[in-house]
Structure formats: C-alpha cells, structure tokens
Enzyme design. Structure first.
Site, PDB file in Angstrom:
ATOM      1  N   CYS A  86       0.821  -1.219   0.000  1.00 40.96           N
ATOM      2  CA  CYS A  86       0.000   0.000   0.000  1.00 40.96           C
ATOM      3  C   CYS A  86       0.853   1.267   0.000  1.00 40.96           C
ATOM      4  O   CYS A  86       0.837   2.013  -0.968  1.00 40.96           O
ATOM      5  CB  CYS A  86      -0.934   0.006   1.209  1.00 40.96           C
ATOM      6  SG  CYS A  86      -2.246  -1.219   1.096  1.00 40.96           S
TER       7      CYS A  86
HETATM    8  N1  LIG Z   1      -4.544  -5.673   2.772  1.00 38.64           N
HETATM    9  C1  LIG Z   1      -4.326  -4.424   3.170  1.00 38.64           C
HETATM   10  O1  LIG Z   1      -3.612  -4.148   4.118  1.00 38.64           O
HETATM   11  C2  LIG Z   1      -5.015  -3.275   2.451  1.00 38.64           C
HETATM   12  C3  LIG Z   1      -5.258  -2.095   3.135  1.00 38.64           C
HETATM   13  C4  LIG Z   1      -5.908  -1.051   2.489  1.00 38.64           C
HETATM   14  C5  LIG Z   1      -6.246  -1.199   1.157  1.00 38.64           C
HETATM   15  N2  LIG Z   1      -5.969  -2.353   0.493  1.00 38.64           N
HETATM   16  C6  LIG Z   1      -6.351  -2.431  -0.905  1.00 38.64           C
HETATM   17  O2  LIG Z   1      -7.287  -3.477  -1.082  1.00 38.64           O
HETATM   18  C7  LIG Z   1      -7.089  -4.092  -2.361  1.00 38.64           C
HETATM   19  C8  LIG Z   1      -6.880  -5.577  -2.181  1.00 38.64           C
HETATM   20  O3  LIG Z   1      -5.718  -5.795  -1.409  1.00 38.64           O
HETATM   21  P1  LIG Z   1      -5.452  -7.164  -0.638  1.00 38.64           P
HETATM   22  O4  LIG Z   1      -4.253  -6.997   0.186  1.00 38.64           O
HETATM   23  O5  LIG Z   1      -6.706  -7.633  -0.003  1.00 38.64           O
HETATM   24  O6  LIG Z   1      -5.119  -8.102  -1.869  1.00 38.64           O
HETATM   25  P2  LIG Z   1      -4.660  -9.617  -1.902  1.00 38.64           P
HETATM   26  O7  LIG Z   1      -3.308  -9.649  -2.505  1.00 38.64           O
HETATM   27  O8  LIG Z   1      -4.871 -10.281  -0.600  1.00 38.64           O
HETATM   28  O9  LIG Z   1      -5.630 -10.223  -3.021  1.00 38.64           O
HETATM   29  C9  LIG Z   1      -6.978 -10.432  -2.805  1.00 38.64           C
HETATM   30  C10 LIG Z   1      -7.432 -11.611  -3.606  1.00 38.64           C
HETATM   31  O10 LIG Z   1      -7.845 -11.210  -4.904  1.00 38.64           O
HETATM   32  C11 LIG Z   1      -7.732 -12.353  -5.727  1.00 38.64           C
HETATM   33  N3  LIG Z   1      -7.880 -11.951  -7.132  1.00 38.64           N
HETATM   34  C12 LIG Z   1      -6.990 -11.342  -7.933  1.00 38.64           C
HETATM   35  N4  LIG Z   1      -7.515 -11.099  -9.137  1.00 38.64           N
HETATM   36  C13 LIG Z   1      -8.784 -11.569  -9.103  1.00 38.64           C
HETATM   37  C14 LIG Z   1      -9.834 -11.616 -10.044  1.00 38.64           C
HETATM   38  N5  LIG Z   1      -9.690 -11.075 -11.255  1.00 38.64           N
HETATM   39  N6  LIG Z   1     -10.987 -12.164  -9.677  1.00 38.64           N
HETATM   40  C15 LIG Z   1     -11.144 -12.684  -8.445  1.00 38.64           C
HETATM   41  N7  LIG Z   1     -10.192 -12.669  -7.501  1.00 38.64           N
HETATM   42  C16 LIG Z   1      -9.025 -12.127  -7.839  1.00 38.64           C
HETATM   43  C17 LIG Z   1      -6.399 -12.883  -5.345  1.00 38.64           C
HETATM   44  O11 LIG Z   1      -6.253 -14.259  -5.726  1.00 38.64           O
HETATM   45  C18 LIG Z   1      -6.399 -12.708  -3.825  1.00 38.64           C
HETATM   46  O12 LIG Z   1      -6.806 -13.873  -3.158  1.00 38.64           O
HETATM   47  C19 LIG Z   1      -5.912  -3.379  -3.012  1.00 38.64           C
HETATM   48  O13 LIG Z   1      -6.383  -2.370  -3.849  1.00 38.64           O
HETATM   49  C20 LIG Z   1      -5.187  -2.784  -1.829  1.00 38.64           C
HETATM   50  O14 LIG Z   1      -4.463  -1.622  -2.202  1.00 38.64           O
HETATM   51  C21 LIG Z   1      -5.385  -3.402   1.124  1.00 38.64           C
END
Ligand SMILES: NC(=O)c1ccc[n+]([C@@H]2O[C@H](COP(=O)([O-])OP(=O)(O)OC[C@H]3O[C@@H](n4cnc5c(N)ncnc54)[C@H](O)[C@@H]3O)[C@@H](O)[C@H]2O)c1
Length: 391
Positions: free
Chosen positions: A243
């Site tokens: 992030c």
């Molecule tokens: N995790 C954090 O700390 C956090 C905090 C704030 C914001 N975010 C934002 O949230 C979003 C997701 O982050 P995250 O850490 O949860 O991601 P992540 O890496 O855990 O991925 C989430 C899931 O999405 C799946 N995925 C990818 N492409 C896909 C598709 N086309 N269809 C279905 N599933 C699919 C992946 O297999 C994975 O299991 C990002 O934009 C990130 O910037 C994350």
C-alpha cells in the site's frame, strides 16, 4: 468476516483455486482472521469461497477488493480490477449494489468499472448501483479493525449512496458520506501518501542528524512534547508492503495524465528508495575495515513488525546493497519461512554486524547482545543498551 458478524451471508469469489480450497478447508490465509473464526462461519453456512463467478447472481451487494499493484514501469496496473469487473458483470442481478474497495486513482469506478459492468450485465438488470468505499486495513493492528474504522462512501447518485451507506453502516461503527466516488478514491490516496511523505521526511532528517552526531530519535521525542501540530514518524530501512510504497505512485501517475507533476510525492518516493543504501553503508561502517567480506545478519525481512508479508519489503534492496559492497548476508525472521529463494539462519550464525530491520516477536535479541554482537537498530525498539546503535 465483518459482514458475517453483522448478519450477512457472504460468498468470497477468488480466481485462485488454491486459496479457495484453503479457505473452504478452514485454514485462514489472512493473518487477522483466525482459523476458528473462519471455521465457525463455514460451519454455520454463512460464508464460503468459490471460483465460480456465477455465484455473484445470488448477491445483493458485490464488493470488489482485488489487488491494484504497479506494472514494470511502476505505473498503475488495473489488469486484475478489469478482469474482476469483467468476471462479475454477466451475473449482476437487478437492484444490486457494486462497490469498489480496491485502492486506485480518482475516476476508476466511473471510467473503468461502470462501463465494463454496464456493457456486459444481463439485459433484465436495469437498476445497478455503484459506490466507492476504499478498504482501510492495518494488518496486525490489535485496536483498529473493519468494524471500528470509519469507512468513506462516495457514490454516483443518491440511490447508490443510500444503499452503500446502509450496507457499511451495518458492518462498521461509522460510515462517512462524501459527495462523489472520486472524493473517496482521492482521500484514500491522500491517506497513504501522507504516510509516505512523512516517512521520507524523517528518513532524510535522520541522515542530516546522524552526520552531525545528533540522535534523531531523541529529536523526534523532543518534538513530540508539543501537544499540537506534530505527529511522530520514525526512520527505518525504507517503506514496504503493498500500500504505502504503491498507492502514492497511483497519485503521481494520475497527476501526469492531466499534464501536472506531484513533485513532492516523487521526491518522497526517491528518498525512501535511497534509505536501504544508507542503512547498508551505516552497518558496514560499524565493521572493522580490515575485514574484506563482512558477515551481516539481517534481523526481520517482513515489511513490518508482526506480519510475515514480504511484499515490497525494503529489506530486499538493503540485502542487494550489502552484497554489492562485498558482504556475506544471512537473514532471520520467525514469521517468514522462506524469502526470495533463500532460507533463514538461526541466531547462532556468526556475524560481524547485525541489522535489526524489522522487530518480530520470538527473536532472541538478548542472546545476540550477550554475545557482544553490534546491532544497527532501524526499529527504535531497543534503547540504552551497549552494542546497540540506533539509526
Ligand atoms: N490488505 C491491506 O492491508 C489493504 C489495506 C488497504 C487497502 N488495500 C487495498 O485493497 C485491495 C486488495 O488488497 P489485498 O491486500 O486484499 O489483496 P490480496 O493480494 O490479498 O488479493 C486479494 C485476492 O484477490 C484475488 N484476485 C486477484 N484477481 C482476481 C480476479 N480477477 N478475480 C477474483 N479474484 C481475484 C487474489 O487471488 C487474492 O486472493 C488493493 O487495492 C489494496 O491496495 C489493502
């Protein structure tokens, strides 16, 4: 799980089969969700994972929360977001709310997600509602979670906003209404850029103080005695995770699209990327100059304390700079079993200097101190001990 706790039945759609199988077997892939919490939801039938996008047709609310990384040119890569929107669109029912939770630049919901869904949705699905509610999660945080962290909501029209507020008010203590999706998207970038530039400021300030023999941490403590207008940030090896080092580059890219430059943010990114080289130099300066190939032990390779996540960890650059300067490098992190093709060593590994890059519980720092090993502490977690040198 927050939605499950609020009484919703939740289906998690993920295209990674291994992750779907893992979740459905009751093993949580998310550090802040315990296996027992997951198993309880699975056994009650209120949660399941699937890779079948057609299950979207059962949903009255769809949240898109796929990764939004950078590409090879360090520019926004919305491939996964587009593919998720394309995957759900044919199965969207009438009267469904679609929320983008993924972090991205302003205009992503309106210019990318909505056209994809509207082009591909089934003919009878006339009324579909759209909102942006950027995810706010601090992994490993024992205090702030999905429930007690206020959620920003910005929608394309009043009907969408009412539906989105009702959903998030059911799962969060507070939903904060903003006028458009673009405001919510921009606010998310501001929040993370705020952290990036303040970390860069303190990393730069650290180098200035060190050159004059001033303890930067004492200076930060001193400045923190001011009860207003100051917030302490601490120096470190750099900025990691998916992030803080990534989202501000969505902002710099977005600025360039309208012929502008976010120069302040670009400088902050540069300063943070120079920090691993500075840390490598500081650590090697602690070693007797007669040793040609010093042995350096890196303590903690995860991007932050309390997690095993190594995505974008600045410790990779630190290791590369150490090796480039002739050092032999080994690492130890109780939460990381393997890292970039290498295995950890135990703390008995003989070294000339150690770098505490990320403090993890279960690390026997006292054992190293007892062996008189000099440690460069980049974490501000050990104070007033012989042989420990803070950044
Ligand atoms: N995790 C954090 O700390 C956090 C905090 C704030 C914001 N975010 C934002 O949230 C979003 C997701 O982050 P995250 O850490 O949860 O991601 P992540 O890496 O855990 O991925 C989430 C899931 O999405 C799946 N995925 C990818 N492409 C896909 C598709 N086309 N269809 C279905 N599933 C699919 C992946 O297999 C994975 O299991 C990002 O934009 C990130 O910037 C994350």
């Amino acid at each position: 799980m927050a939605a499950v706790d609020a009484g919703w039945t939740v289906i998690g759609v993920d295209n990674l089969e291994a992750k779907v199988a893992q979740i459905n077997s009751g093993s949580s892939p998310v550090e802040d969700i315990t296996d027992s919490q997951l198993k309880a939801a699975l056994s009650r039938g209120v949660y399941k994972a699937t890779n079948d996008f057609s299950s979207v047709s059962q949903a009255s609310v769809i949240t898109i929360c796929v990764p939004t990384p950078l590409d090879d040119k360090r520019e926004p890569d919305l491939t996964l977001l587009r593919s998720a929107a394309t995957g759900i669109a044919p199965f969207v029912s009438n009267e469904t709310l679609i929320v983008s939770e993924s972090t991205s630049y302003p205009g992503t919901l309106r210019d990318i997600i909505i056209p994809i869904v509207n082009n591909l949705k089934p003919e009878p699905s006339k009324s579909v509602y759209f909102a942006s509610a950027p995810e706010r999660v601090n992994p490993g945080d024992p205090i702030w979670n999905q429930k007690n962290t206020p959620r920003l909501i910005g929608s394309i029209d009043d009907a969408s906003q009412a539906k989105a507020l009702a959903f998030y008010e059911s799962i969060c203590d507070a939903a904060v209404s903003v006028s458009t999706p673009e405001v919510a998207e921009a606010a998310k970038l501001l929040e993370n850029t705020f952290r990036l530039v303040n970390i860069a400021l303190i990393n730069e300030f650290t180098q200035l103080c060190a050159a004059s023999g001033i303890s930067v941490n004492e200076v930060i403590d001193a400045a923190s005695s001011k009860p207003y207008g100051f917030m302490p940030f601490r120096p470190g090896v750099g900025v990691g995770g998916h992030c803080i080092p990534v989202d501000p580059l969505y902002l710099t890219w977005w600025a360039r699209q309208s012929g502008q430059r976010a120069e302040f943010v670009e400088s902050a990114d540069l300063i943070n990327h120079q920090m691993p080289k500075y840390v490598a130099k500081r650590a090697l300066s602690m070693v007797d100059s007669s040793i040609k190939n010093p042995k350096v032990l890196i303590l903690g390779v995860a991007y932050k304390s309390g997690v095993g996540d190594v995505r974008e960890t600045p410790v990779s650059e630190l290791r590369d700079h150490l090796i480039a300067q002739g050092a032999e490098v080994a690492w130890h992190d109780p939460l990381v079993p393997t890292w970039e093709g290498s295995n950890p060593v135990d703390l008995g590994w003989e070294c000339d200097v150690a770098i505490l890059a990320t403090k993890q519980s279960g690390m026997d720092i006292e054992g190293l101190i007892a062996k008189n090993i000099q440690i460069l502490d980049c974490t501000y977690s050990i104070t007033d001990r012989n042989g420990i040198f803070p950044l």
